[in-house]
Design a protein around this motif. Structure first.
Motif, PDB file in Angstrom:
ATOM      1  N   MET A   1       0.827  -1.185   0.000  1.00  0.00           N
ATOM      2  CA  MET A   1       0.000   0.000   0.000  1.00  0.00           C
ATOM      3  C   MET A   1       0.870   1.245   0.000  1.00  0.00           C
ATOM      4  SD  MET A   1      -3.338  -0.502   2.337  1.00  0.00           S
ATOM      5  CE  MET A   1      -4.549  -1.723   1.952  1.00  0.00           C
ATOM      6  N   PHE A  31       1.453  -5.473  -4.742  1.00  0.00           N
ATOM      7  CA  PHE A  31       0.704  -4.225  -4.775  1.00  0.00           C
ATOM      8  C   PHE A  31      -0.420  -4.287  -5.810  1.00  0.00           C
ATOM      9  CE2 PHE A  31       0.464   0.448  -5.385  1.00  0.00           C
ATOM     10  CZ  PHE A  31       0.231   0.762  -4.070  1.00  0.00           C
ATOM     11  N   PHE A  34      -3.601  -6.373  -4.664  1.00  0.00           N
ATOM     12  CA  PHE A  34      -4.644  -5.862  -3.789  1.00  0.00           C
ATOM     13  C   PHE A  34      -5.196  -4.504  -4.197  1.00  0.00           C
ATOM     14  CE2 PHE A  34      -1.821  -3.230  -1.418  1.00  0.00           C
ATOM     15  CZ  PHE A  34      -2.647  -2.337  -0.780  1.00  0.00           C
ATOM     16  N   THR A  35      -4.547  -3.864  -5.174  1.00  0.00           N
ATOM     17  CA  THR A  35      -5.083  -2.575  -5.612  1.00  0.00           C
ATOM     18  C   THR A  35      -5.895  -2.694  -6.907  1.00  0.00           C
ATOM     19  OG1 THR A  35      -3.062  -2.077  -6.854  1.00  0.00           O
ATOM     20  CG2 THR A  35      -3.147  -1.304  -4.592  1.00  0.00           C
ATOM     21  N   ASN A 163      -7.977   2.748   7.858  1.00  0.00           N
ATOM     22  CA  ASN A 163      -6.791   2.174   7.216  1.00  0.00           C
ATOM     23  C   ASN A 163      -5.753   1.704   8.239  1.00  0.00           C
ATOM     24  OD1 ASN A 163      -7.109   2.445   4.153  1.00  0.00           O
ATOM     25  ND2 ASN A 163      -7.768   4.459   4.887  1.00  0.00           N
ATOM     26  N   TRP A 165      -3.681  -0.643   8.126  1.00  0.00           N
ATOM     27  CA  TRP A 165      -2.380  -1.000   7.551  1.00  0.00           C
ATOM     28  C   TRP A 165      -1.387   0.139   7.714  1.00  0.00           C
ATOM     29  CZ3 TRP A 165      -0.775   2.350   3.825  1.00  0.00           C
ATOM     30  CH2 TRP A 165      -1.777   3.122   3.212  1.00  0.00           C
ATOM     31  N   GLU A 219      -5.537  -5.956   2.670  1.00  0.00           N
ATOM     32  CA  GLU A 219      -4.108  -6.198   2.435  1.00  0.00           C
ATOM     33  C   GLU A 219      -3.768  -7.557   3.052  1.00  0.00           C
ATOM     34  OE1 GLU A 219      -1.362  -3.041   3.492  1.00  0.00           O
ATOM     35  OE2 GLU A 219       0.308  -4.446   3.549  1.00  0.00           O
ATOM     36  N   HIS A 221      -1.333 -10.949   3.732  1.00  0.00           N
ATOM     37  CA  HIS A 221       0.056 -11.430   3.815  1.00  0.00           C
ATOM     38  C   HIS A 221       0.055 -12.841   4.389  1.00  0.00           C
ATOM     39  CE1 HIS A 221       1.974  -7.523   3.079  1.00  0.00           C
ATOM     40  NE2 HIS A 221       0.915  -7.017   3.681  1.00  0.00           N
ATOM     41  N   PHE A 227       4.448  -8.721   5.939  1.00  0.00           N
ATOM     42  CA  PHE A 227       3.930  -7.358   6.124  1.00  0.00           C
ATOM     43  C   PHE A 227       5.079  -6.410   6.458  1.00  0.00           C
ATOM     44  CE2 PHE A 227       2.597  -3.954   8.985  1.00  0.00           C
ATOM     45  CZ  PHE A 227       1.625  -3.334   8.226  1.00  0.00           C
TER      46      PHE A 227
END
Ligand SMILES: C[S@@+](CC[C@H](N)C(=O)[O-])C[C@H]1O[C@@H](n2cnc3c(N)ncnc32)[C@H](O)[C@@H]1O
Length: 284
Positions: A1, A31, A34-35, A163, A165, A219, A221, A227
């Motif tokens: 992220m 990246f 997940f985006t 958020n 994360w 996100e 892992h 992470f």
């Protein structure tokens, strides 16, 4: 992220992103995975047509624009731009890998876009505007280069509360006095994390027909180490704050962060950490 630590001065600087580019290229698969829903949504919001000229601002290593490039064929051109040349190197490599050839690469500062008035049909910007020193100037510049009735689609992280994360690593460092708290209205990942502020800024820049929505992300892992290691690689400010500490303190920081993330950790050690981004489309 995106970057998590609110060292706003460095996040708004060109040097920060030049230095971050290697980590972003290294973890692009993670990246991208997940985006992907955000890229897909932004490109859909633009209602693209063959032959259009699309400008991606603050493109980083370029994924969202490449999705658009396929949808403006035949005849359309993507201008993939970023202020950091090292980010564009990653984008060039990715375009080559994907076999995309209707793309031009350009080093552009979004706050002062070196393009003529009314020269593009669409603008895309995923997680860029909120990092800029003068967001209003960047939005006005965006509208200046758009043709009448052209569209802008952007993503900006929702507030820090949505958020974890970013919130949790930031909290661990803040408790140790290793980061400076961010100015509420200064540049940083969460500077546009209020949909009313975003709407007002778009309207003040002259945009109409503004639609704003939110997308929830996860996100994922395989374990905490994944992470932590990815965070070190993609966030220069997290990296520098952590790695400047003695080994024993780094071990403590890891343990504290792992504890904070326990609520997002499954029995097998895998992590699923929520995130939420705003997405907006606006007409010039
Ligand atoms: C969080 S990254 C996002 C990259 C990409 N859009 C994505 O979603 O993966 C932010 C990007 O904004 C770029 N950037 C920051 N300030 C900028 C500015 N004033 N003009 C153009 N690019 C800028 C950085 O170089 C970096 O590549």
């Amino acid at each position: 992220m995106s970057d998590s630590n609110e060292d706003n001065g460095s996040l708004a600087s060109a040097e920060y992103w030049e230095a971050a580019a290697n980590g972003w290229a290294l973890h692009q698969e993670f990246f991208r995975r997940f985006t992907a829903p955000v890229s897909e949504r932004l490109v859909n919001m633009l209602a693209l047509e063959p032959g259009q000229r699309v400008l991606e601002l603050a493109a980083g290593i370029g994924d969202t624009g490449f999705l658009a490039a396929a949808r403006i064929l035949p005849g359309g051109v993507l201008v993939c731009s970023d202020r950091a040349e090292s980010m564009l190197s990653g984008a060039r490599a990715r375009a080559q890998e994907l076999g995309i050839d209707n793309v031009e690469f350009s080093v552009l500062d979004a706050e002062w876009i070196d393009l003529p008035v009314a020269s593009v049909d669409r603008v895309l910007c995923r997680w860029g505007y909120m990092l800029m020193t003068d967001i209003g100037a960047a939005l006005r510049e965006t509208r200046r280069v758009l043709r009448p009735d052209g569209k802008l689609a952007l993503a900006a992280w929702d507030s820090l509360a949505h958020n974890p994360w970013a919130r949790e690593p930031g909290a661990v460092l803040a408790e140790r006095g290793l980061t400076s708290p961010s100015a509420a209205d200064g540049p940083g990942p969460f500077a546009l994390g209020d949909s009313e502020r975003l709407r007002t800024m778009l309207a003040d820049a002259g945009f109409g027909e503004i639609e704003i929505d939110a997308i929830d992300l996860v996100e994922s892992h395989s374990d905490f180490d994944s992470f932590f290691d990815i965070r070190l690689d993609i966030s220069r400010s997290f990296h520098d704050a952590v790695m400047s500490q003695p080994e024993a303190v780094i071990t403590e920081i890891r343990a504290e962060l792992q504890d904070r993330l326990a609520q997002y950790t499954a029995a097998d050690g895998s992590l699923a950490i929520p995130g939420r981004t705003l997405v907006a489309v606006a007409t010039a």
